[in-house]
Design a protein around this motif. Sequence first.
Motif, PDB file in Angstrom:
ATOM      1  N   ILE A  35      63.359   0.924  52.004  1.00 31.42           N
ATOM      2  CA  ILE A  35      63.695   1.288  50.301  1.00 31.42           C
ATOM      3  C   ILE A  35      65.181   1.733  50.416  1.00 31.42           C
ATOM      4  CG2 ILE A  35      63.754   1.291  47.973  1.00 31.42           C
ATOM      5  CD1 ILE A  35      60.767   0.205  48.224  1.00 31.42           C
TER       6      ILE A  35
ATOM      7  N   ILE B 181      55.332   1.586  49.835  1.00 32.67           N
ATOM      8  CA  ILE B 181      55.730   0.734  49.613  1.00 32.67           C
ATOM      9  C   ILE B 181      57.186   0.167  50.837  1.00 32.67           C
ATOM     10  CG2 ILE B 181      57.283  -0.752  47.885  1.00 32.67           C
ATOM     11  CD1 ILE B 181      56.584   1.321  45.701  1.00 32.67           C
TER      12      ILE B 181
ATOM     13  N   GLU C  95      67.485   3.009  47.730  1.00 38.34           N
ATOM     14  CA  GLU C  95      67.536   2.947  46.366  1.00 38.34           C
ATOM     15  C   GLU C  95      69.687   3.365  45.795  1.00 38.34           C
ATOM     16  OE1 GLU C  95      64.717   6.866  45.989  1.00 38.34           O
ATOM     17  OE2 GLU C  95      64.964   6.046  44.048  1.00 38.34           O
TER      18      GLU C  95
ATOM     19  N   LEU D  98      61.668  -3.769  42.181  1.00 36.22           N
ATOM     20  CA  LEU D  98      61.401  -2.414  43.220  1.00 36.22           C
ATOM     21  C   LEU D  98      62.216  -1.564  42.511  1.00 36.22           C
ATOM     22  CD1 LEU D  98      59.693  -2.735  45.332  1.00 36.22           C
ATOM     23  CD2 LEU D  98      61.955  -2.669  46.765  1.00 36.22           C
TER      24      LEU D  98
ATOM     25  N   ASN E 255      60.300  -2.646  51.936  1.00 36.45           N
ATOM     26  CA  ASN E 255      60.809  -3.666  51.448  1.00 36.45           C
ATOM     27  C   ASN E 255      61.130  -4.486  52.962  1.00 36.45           C
ATOM     28  OD1 ASN E 255      62.509  -5.530  50.287  1.00 36.45           O
ATOM     29  ND2 ASN E 255      64.162  -4.123  49.917  1.00 36.45           N
TER      30      ASN E 255
ATOM     31  N   LEU F 288      58.069   5.060  51.230  1.00 39.43           N
ATOM     32  CA  LEU F 288      58.984   4.410  51.070  1.00 39.43           C
ATOM     33  C   LEU F 288      59.462   3.653  52.116  1.00 39.43           C
ATOM     34  CD1 LEU F 288      60.605   5.992  47.727  1.00 39.43           C
ATOM     35  CD2 LEU F 288      59.022   3.408  47.759  1.00 39.43           C
TER      36      LEU F 288
ATOM     37  N   VAL G 162      53.186  -3.892  49.675  1.00 36.27           N
ATOM     38  CA  VAL G 162      52.728  -2.607  49.402  1.00 36.27           C
ATOM     39  C   VAL G 162      51.245  -2.015  49.714  1.00 36.27           C
ATOM     40  CG1 VAL G 162      51.829  -1.188  46.245  1.00 36.27           C
ATOM     41  CG2 VAL G 162      53.961  -3.548  47.186  1.00 36.27           C
TER      42      VAL G 162
ATOM     43  N   LEU H 196      57.792  -8.017  49.845  1.00 36.06           N
ATOM     44  CA  LEU H 196      57.474  -6.851  49.769  1.00 36.06           C
ATOM     45  C   LEU H 196      56.376  -6.157  50.345  1.00 36.06           C
ATOM     46  CD1 LEU H 196      57.366  -5.093  46.366  1.00 36.06           C
ATOM     47  CD2 LEU H 196      57.356  -7.358  46.605  1.00 36.06           C
TER      48      LEU H 196
ATOM     49  N   LEU I 159      60.803   0.159  39.612  1.00 37.02           N
ATOM     50  CA  LEU I 159      59.542   1.023  40.177  1.00 37.02           C
ATOM     51  C   LEU I 159      59.176   2.142  40.425  1.00 37.02           C
ATOM     52  CD1 LEU I 159      56.077   0.626  40.350  1.00 37.02           C
ATOM     53  CD2 LEU I 159      56.472  -0.655  42.632  1.00 37.02           C
ATOM     54  N   VAL I 160      60.851   1.943  41.980  1.00 31.35           N
ATOM     55  CA  VAL I 160      60.953   3.526  42.198  1.00 31.35           C
ATOM     56  C   VAL I 160      61.023   4.496  41.020  1.00 31.35           C
ATOM     57  CG1 VAL I 160      62.659   4.708  43.845  1.00 31.35           C
ATOM     58  CG2 VAL I 160      61.319   2.392  44.354  1.00 31.35           C
TER      59      VAL I 160
ATOM     60  N   LYS J 283      63.135  -9.500  42.431  1.00 34.23           N
ATOM     61  CA  LYS J 283      62.444  -8.617  43.245  1.00 34.23           C
ATOM     62  C   LYS J 283      63.146  -7.130  43.446  1.00 34.23           C
ATOM     63  CE  LYS J 283      62.313  -7.103  47.718  1.00 34.23           C
ATOM     64  NZ  LYS J 283      62.499  -7.551  48.555  1.00 34.23           N
ATOM     65  N   ASN J 284      64.175  -7.095  44.258  1.00 33.37           N
ATOM     66  CA  ASN J 284      64.649  -5.659  43.934  1.00 33.37           C
ATOM     67  C   ASN J 284      64.809  -5.114  42.573  1.00 33.37           C
ATOM     68  OD1 ASN J 284      65.242  -6.202  46.613  1.00 33.37           O
ATOM     69  ND2 ASN J 284      67.155  -6.939  45.971  1.00 33.37           N
TER      70      ASN J 284
END
Lengths: 183, 1053
Positions: free
Chosen positions: B172, B122, B174, B152, B124, B169, B132, B130, B155-156, B148-149
């Motif tokens: 990205i 994935i 986190e 995301l 960013n 990743l 994928v 993004l 998702l993460v 989106k964030n």
Amino acid sequence: MTVREYKLVVLGSGGVGKSALTVQFVQSVFVDRYDPTIEDSYRKQVEVDKQQCMLEILDTAGTEQFTAMRDLYMKTGQGFILVFSIIAPGTDDDLIGLQAQILRVKDTDRVPIVLVGNKCDLEEDRRVPRGRGESLSQRFGAPYYETSARTRINVDEVFHNLVRQINRQHPVQDKKKIKCKIL
Amino acid sequence: MATRKSVGAGAAMARGAKDDPVRQQLTQALFSESSSRDSETLLTYLKIYEEEKAGKDIRTLDMKSLTGKKGGDRSSKILSKPRYLCMTLKANGKVRLHKVKKTSATSFHIGRTWHLDEIKSIENVDAKKLTVNINRVYNWVADAPDVKNDFLMMLVKVLRSNLKRLPTLINIDEAGLLTQFSNARDVTSSPPATRNRRAAPSLPTAGAGKMAAPGGGGQGAHGGHGGGSGQGSFTQEFDHRLSVQTDRMRKAAASDMGSSMTIATAGAGTSAQAAGVGAAGSGVTPDTASTKTHDEMEPLDEEALLNLEELLYDMDLSAATGEEGGGGVALETRLMNELNSLEMANIYAIIESDDKIKEVMNELDKGIEELDDMDNWLFMYRQELDNMGDDIRQIESQNRGLQVQTSNQASLLRDLENLLATITIPERVLETLRKASLDRDTGLRELEQAAAEVQDVLLSKYDEGVAGMTAVRGRMEMYSYQCNIFATRLFDFLKTQLQNHVEAHLNDKQRVLAKGFVVMFGYEPLEQYFAKYRGLLVWLREMEPRRYTDLQMLYATNMNRLYRKDIKEFFAVLSAHHIAKLEKPEDSEFIFGATYHASLIARGGSVLRESLSSPGELSGRIPWRKRSTREVHDPNSATAARLMNSHLAESAHKFAVGADEKLAVDEVFSQCLAIMTLVAARQQNYLMDLFTLAKAMSMRMFIDDPPSSGDWDTARKPVLDLKASKRLAQLMGTLFDGLSVEFINMIDIGVKNEGVQSAGMLIAVERTQKEYVETDQVHINTMLSQLHTKLVGLFEKYVEDQLKLIEETKHKTKRKGILPFMRTFPRFAERMESLLEGHEEATPEARKLVTQSYDRIIRAMFESTESVAKETLDFDDKEQGSHVVNIENMHHFVSELRTRKIQGLDNYVKYAKSSYDRHLDIYIHAMVRRSVGKMLDFFDGVEGLVKTKATEDVAFHLSYNKQALKKVISNFPANSIRKDLAHLYKKVEKHFASDEDGSLVGIAWRGIEEEFIRQHNRFARLIQSCYPDAGVSLDFNMQDLLAFFSDIAKQHS
């Protein structure tokens, strides 16, 4: 050196070219007219594998009315040339009976035989496919040649092959063995 | 810019308002928990636009027209396909991603489904974008960066909790994601300020946007405020949302209870959040993000957007003209006014237009009806035309087919006609074959033509299709049948004719042979008659080879009856009347042991004797000497034959013999051989031509170019192949099966009578062989070589017999004079030579054989002579007798053969001569010694002494002194010498008494005389040299001696 004698018999239905094949081999002449044979024999000395051989070739009657002597010459013959005509369907089937008769008369299943599909110069009139000859060849366990007595294709090969087959089956007796009888 | 912002805000608002429904719709359409057992629970979703590689077929929103003022890099990106990326939780705890497509207002369709572990990476990319990588790379762009964030991060998190190994990743953070949210909550002073500053001008716009929407202006203002107030509670909202979502996950995993409530709350939360996010997003990325959001807002509802824009355009204009402060009031007033005026105009328009509209509508309806009618008519017309077009096409194709068919049929007809023409034989032809006479020449010609026609048809080649046609096959069968019938007719006819002719000849009384009239008649009429059928025979060979072969055999067997009879008669008459026979076989003058002698010849005897004994006569008798070539058609006999059979031109080979003449067997044999081989050769040539063996031809060829009827009397070069020549030889063997038997009989008769005849016959055979060796007369050659082999054997047997006889002579009592074989041999040699004479080249084998026989016989004779001589008992003095026998025989041999000059015998003659000389010499010496032996001994001794000692010393030797000499000389007085000589002559005469011509006595006596003279001279010489002073001499001098001999000669002359 003595010349070994071979008794060869040419068999097949009427008009397939037995005589033409034989005369072509013996005399290098093509007999262009049909003259039903009753029985003819020819002699010719040839060299096969550097060995002089006297071939006595019996040209037999193909036509049914002259077939009474078959058993006799099958008994005396050492090798057989079975001839059919590639332009005459049915002449190939006739050989099956002849081959069976040979084996019966000889009382063995190993008789030197060459299968011949004659008149191969008449390719455009062909009615018996090559495959048929090859399958018969397998059935008889005999080599198959397509010949032309007219253009002398494979004629010598047929007779030489038969001589070789006879040689293989009955190798020349060693003279020493005969002499060893002295006590 | 303002426009875009207002759009963005409006869109965000719209989305915020619609947020709940989307989720609900999604849930209802796809993830309703009760729908099935393996149902899934929607965790969260993200609206995305899937970025495709530029493809023309992908419908894209023309952003340029919307973003024309902003333009720039984004415009090049082609975005399309709004999708919902849904994260779901399955009942078994598995989390999956779905790409969902909105198919209609309320229905959705799951495009793809991925498990989490399928996610490779994935990335960013930027605020909204993004990438994928799930099996392939997907470029997705979200509506807003915060959404989106948010997604995301979810998702993460989910990935972390569900997967052992995280996908790659990229870009990205986190922690950054989390802090971003806390920042958004904490930092509320400055970013909202900036945002507000920027958003401020757009607020009224947003309100205006809302006003344009069905909700109205007031609501729009409220919405704008709602958006503002939503910002304040953003963090709370977010926290709440998170908790709700985690709560939901837990719940979904545990049970499906209270879902509706959750959705409702979540929906409410999300709506608030959506507005907040929109604000936060613009706060975080003030420059681009806000515009982007607007740009990528709602590509779905294009129409709405356009309307909106139009409206906004008007608004903007008014906003631009208006002041910031009082603009609002003025605007309101203005709007109200406008609204009022519009309303009024609207009402007026409605009232005004009512009637006319009706009218227009009616007219329009009518017009439409008319048009519909026209349309119908046109449609129908068109249909008609289409149908007609179809029909025409169909007719055209049928027409074409018909044309092809017609031409095919025409050519078929032509072919068939041609075929029919080629295979049809006119009835008259068949009629001819059935009926025409075979006996008349005209009928024959017609038949030949007809037969040729039928043969042409039957033998021509048709290709398989034609040959297989029933009509053709039927005709062929019919013609074959006709052919068969005709062949049978022809065969039967020829058979009958043949038999008739043969019978007629057999019963011909005029063909009777008699003594002195030995003739081999020809069969020309018969030959000519059947030669007419050559053409039809050629036809028969091609059509019915078996019948043809049968006819050949039939001809051979029938003609054989004729030839057998004729040959038998011919030989019978010959052997009965014209073969000379010895009364007793022993009388033969060629038997070496026999005591045959001249007296028998003197007796006169038969013709045979004369013919054999005188060479001149002999050569006259032997036919090949008399005739240089084979003039077989003896003019006289031919005339005679013609006279006999005036209507038939027959040839006849007459045997050359007088009525009462008898000939030797070999002579008869050679004549017969000459005649018979001629007859056979002619017959073979005739056979070859009659059956046209040399050439394969069809009837047509025969008619067009009839092979010339060759000369049957001349032997031909071999032209046939092996098989044909074998067949011909076989036919000839059948025809002349009696011939070689007759010859063999004749040989046996002849040889039994007189063995030497084999030589004559052998030479005759060899000569004939030479004539035929290079011809095609296989049968004759075979017969001749058989006869040759037999005769060689017989001749060798004859020679063996003679050798035995010669051997036997030794044991006979008579042992003096000329031995019988010595007399026989010269006659034998002469006979052989006369037979061979002039034909040396033709008969090398016979010559070799004869020479060998000479050799063996002469050796045997010499040997026999020697042994007879050694043991002769017929003389008082054995030694003398042996010499006499040798002298006599050798003398005979030499003198007989010298006169005959036979080649190859010179060596033997020389040998005989030397033997004769030697024996004569010894004989003479012996005879001389007989009369003057003692004197000879004495002088031999003197001579011996002379050789070792001096001549003077001889007289002093005891036994050779003068006394001795005198004594010896006194013993041989002249008188007694004379008497002795007379006695000696008598003795010699007695010795050679058996000599017929008596020349040997003279020869011997003359030798003795010479020897006496020689000895006398020797004695006188020795006396003179050894005893010169003794005064002694021989009692008789040379004159005396010569006188004695002449006296004796006188007495016996």
